[in-house]
Design a protein around this motif. Structure first.
Motif, short mmCIF file in Angstrom:
data_model
loop_
_atom_site.label_atom_id
_atom_site.label_comp_id
_atom_site.label_asym_id
_atom_site.label_seq_id
_atom_site.Cartn_x
_atom_site.Cartn_y
_atom_site.Cartn_z
N SER B 13 0.83 -1.20 0.00
CA SER B 13 0.00 0.00 0.00
C SER B 13 0.87 1.25 0.00
O SER B 13 0.58 2.23 -0.71
N ALA B 14 1.93 1.22 0.78
CA ALA B 14 2.83 2.37 0.83
C ALA B 14 3.47 2.61 -0.55
O ALA B 14 3.66 3.76 -0.97
N SER B 15 3.77 1.52 -1.24
CA SER B 15 4.36 1.65 -2.58
C SER B 15 3.39 2.36 -3.52
O SER B 15 3.80 3.24 -4.32
N VAL B 16 2.13 2.00 -3.44
CA VAL B 16 1.13 2.62 -4.30
C VAL B 16 1.03 4.12 -4.02
O VAL B 16 0.97 4.94 -4.94
N LEU B 17 1.02 4.48 -2.75
CA LEU B 17 0.91 5.90 -2.40
C LEU B 17 2.09 6.68 -2.96
O LEU B 17 1.93 7.79 -3.49
N GLU B 18 3.27 6.11 -2.82
CA GLU B 18 4.47 6.80 -3.31
C GLU B 18 4.44 6.89 -4.84
O GLU B 18 4.80 7.92 -5.42
N THR B 79 -7.06 -6.65 -2.33
CA THR B 79 -6.07 -5.59 -2.14
C THR B 79 -4.85 -5.84 -3.02
O THR B 79 -4.36 -4.93 -3.71
N VAL B 80 -4.37 -7.07 -3.02
CA VAL B 80 -3.17 -7.39 -3.81
C VAL B 80 -3.46 -7.22 -5.29
O VAL B 80 -2.64 -6.66 -6.04
N LEU B 81 -4.64 -7.66 -5.73
CA LEU B 81 -4.99 -7.50 -7.15
C LEU B 81 -5.13 -6.02 -7.50
O LEU B 81 -4.74 -5.58 -8.59
N ALA B 82 -5.71 -5.26 -6.57
CA ALA B 82 -5.85 -3.82 -6.82
C ALA B 82 -4.47 -3.17 -6.95
O ALA B 82 -4.24 -2.35 -7.85
N VAL B 83 -3.55 -3.55 -6.09
CA VAL B 83 -2.19 -3.00 -6.16
C VAL B 83 -1.57 -3.33 -7.52
O VAL B 83 -0.96 -2.47 -8.17
N LEU B 84 -1.77 -4.56 -7.96
CA LEU B 84 -1.20 -4.99 -9.25
C LEU B 84 -1.71 -4.10 -10.39
O LEU B 84 -0.94 -3.64 -11.24
N HIS B 85 -3.02 -3.87 -10.41
CA HIS B 85 -3.61 -3.07 -11.50
C HIS B 85 -3.27 -1.58 -11.35
O HIS B 85 -2.99 -0.90 -12.34
#
Lengths: 299, 222
Positions: B13-18, B79-85
């Protein structure tokens, strides 16, 4: 007989040629006709209403309302002590064999009351075979293990063919066809478990109940049993208790999550929390308790 | 309670925010490079794009590891799939920003009324695109299932600006080679900025699915 250690239906003791005791007979054609029909629209094999179990007066399971549909794998999952094994034993009256066990509620099998006094529990266990956690073949030859049930039931016509078909159906034939007279105890654990499944199939059941059938097996043997479960659903209805949630996700069409409620007195009792299509249970379960369990945050 | 797994999800999640922050920065700088002809902004855009490509590869590898080792299910799986997309959408948004920056060129010397209209529209699209990216990852951070509707409304505004650019370009004298070249570049810049808005909408829709498990996914492709 210890119901926890047997690996197939209880030894059938009805006289040869005895007609079904109050239970309708299903042909293979009846069983295979529902293959492409959505699960919820398939014939209801078990219709359980308010099913509960007490052991010596102490309630272990209560108020289970659950329908199990034909030609599908239904998985029962949940933490230890939630009553899933207790429940699966209600489906072929194995709890009858446990002193002090009492089942309440209603279990209809193809619309007929499974607990009607007119129903012969031995006939029930022939129709509804069971495979347990620990494979436990009889100390006999491979052939005699499979032939045991048909012989006792008087199904002696074309016995060799019956044994071969059961072993083929259990995906074991190719591995044992040249040593049918050898002792079954010489087989590997995974082969023994498939032998026990073949033994259950040899008496032409309608339903196969499996109580943690892979918990004592290595991954390769587990994979073979899981493949077998999937292939069996073209003719049979399969109900499996498993602690392995990934196994439920892999093989089950429907998944039922059981959990434990604690009463005001501190007494713990198993309950059915949610049943749904397996993909739904493992992607977006409706109940928070299910979500917490399948994601590993509870139990 | 799978604390190690939760830490992995938090890290994703932190990766996505950054990545969202970097992508929005890339779009802002690309817009500045395009309409202000800033070399610094051009360099900043390419640096941000390169940064995001590295993050994209790292995040995808992390997702692969989590799937293989943790076998997530239910809300964790979503959540993991959302991060992937989302990872992919943000990388594409930054890539589009780099495309925009590469199109930066001064307009022909002739004063053009149309020039002001076009550059104003491009600036508006860039600013709104960056804002949409920030909004989308903020929705991810807050697990807000309703942000997809806001993002879709903002995307409509971006689309309108893009249409305005196209209509303006069609109205000018296309027989002037210098003007034609500039107009073509601005047409493409509008196209890439419009795609930034689409990617932000995709992020919002993934957030909605992640939270509810129910929302239909209609990827804005093209």
């Amino acid at each position: 007989m210890d119901p926890t250690s047997d690996s197939t239906a209880a030894p059938p003791v009805t006289a040869p040629g005895t007609p079904s005791a109050g239970l309708a007979t299903l042909s293979v054609e009846d069983r295979t006709a529902s293959g492409s029909v959505p699960i919820e629209e398939r014939e209801v094999v078990f219709d359980c209403q308010g099913v509960g179990v007490r052991y010596n007066g102490k309630r272990a399971l209560r108020d289970v309302d659950l329908r199990i549909h034909a030609n599908a794998v239904t998985a029962l999952i949940g933490p230890s002590g939630c009553g899933k094994s207790t429940f699966i034993r209600c489906l072929n009256r194995m709890n009858d064999l446990i002193p002090g066990a009492a089942v309440d509620g209603a279990v209809a099998y193809h619309g007929e009351d499974l607990y009607d006094p007119q129903v012969d529990p031995i006939e029930v266990r022939k129709r509804i075979g069971m495979v347990f956690q620990k494979p436990n073949p009889f100390p006999k030859s491979i052939y005699d293990n499979i032939a045991f049930g048909p012989r006792v039931l008087g199904m002696k016509d074309q016995l060799d063919d019956r044994v071969e078909q059961a072993l083929k159906r259990a995906a074991l034939w190719d591995e044992v066809k040249d040593r049918l007279k050898e002792g079954a105890l010489g087989l590997s654990g995974g082969q023994q478990q498939r032998l026990c499944i073949a033994r259950a199939l040899a008496v032409e059941p309608d339903v196969i109940l499996m109580d943690e059938p892979c918990s004592a097996l290595d991954p390769i043997s587990t994979s073979a049993i899981e493949d077998l479960m999937l292939s069996l659903t073209d003719e049979y209805t399969v109900v499996i208790v498993t602690h392995n949630m990934q196994q439920a996700a892999r093989v089950a069409d429907m998944t039922a999550f059981f959990s434990v409620d604690q009463g005001e007195t501190g007494a713990r009792c198993g309950v059915l929390v949610e049943v749904d299509r397996t993909e739904r249970i493992f992607t977006n379960p409706a109940n928070e308790r299910t979500e917490a369990y399948v994601t590993g945050r509870f139990g | 309670m799978r604390e190690g797994f939760q830490e992995e999800l938090d890290a994703l999640s932190a990766s996505v925010l950054e990545e969202g922050r970097v992508a929005a920065h890339a779009v802002s700088e690309a817009t500045r490079a395009l309409v202000d002809w800033s070399v610094d902004a051009f360099d900043a855009t390419l640096a941000a794009e390169a940064d995001l490509k590295r993050r994209y590869v790292d995040t995808e590898a992390h997702v692969e590891t989590v799937l293989a080792r943790q076998a997530p299910v239910a809300s964790d799986l979503r959540t993991v799939l959302a991060v992937l997309h989302i990872n992919r959408s943000l990388e594409r948004a930054a890539h589009n920003a780099a495309r925009v920056a590469h199109l930066a060129t001064p307009p022909p010397r002739r004063a053009l009324v149309e020039e002001a209209v076009i550059t104003d529209a491009l600036r508006a699209m860039g600013e709104r695109g960056a804002e949409m990216l920030r909004t989308s990852v903020d929705a991810f951070d807050r697990r807000d299932p309703g942000a997809d509707r806001l993002l879709a409304a903002l995307d409509e505004l971006v689309d309108r600006e893009n249409e305005k650019i196209a209509e303006t370009i069609l109205s000018i004298d296309i027989n002037d080679p210098e003007l034609r070249q500039w107009a073509s570049r601005m047409l493409f810049a509008g196209r890439w900025l419009e795609r930034v808005g689409d990617h932000a909408v995709n992020v919002g829709e993934r957030v909605t699915y992640m939270v509810t498990g129910e929302a239909p996914i209609v990827e804005h492709t093209g």
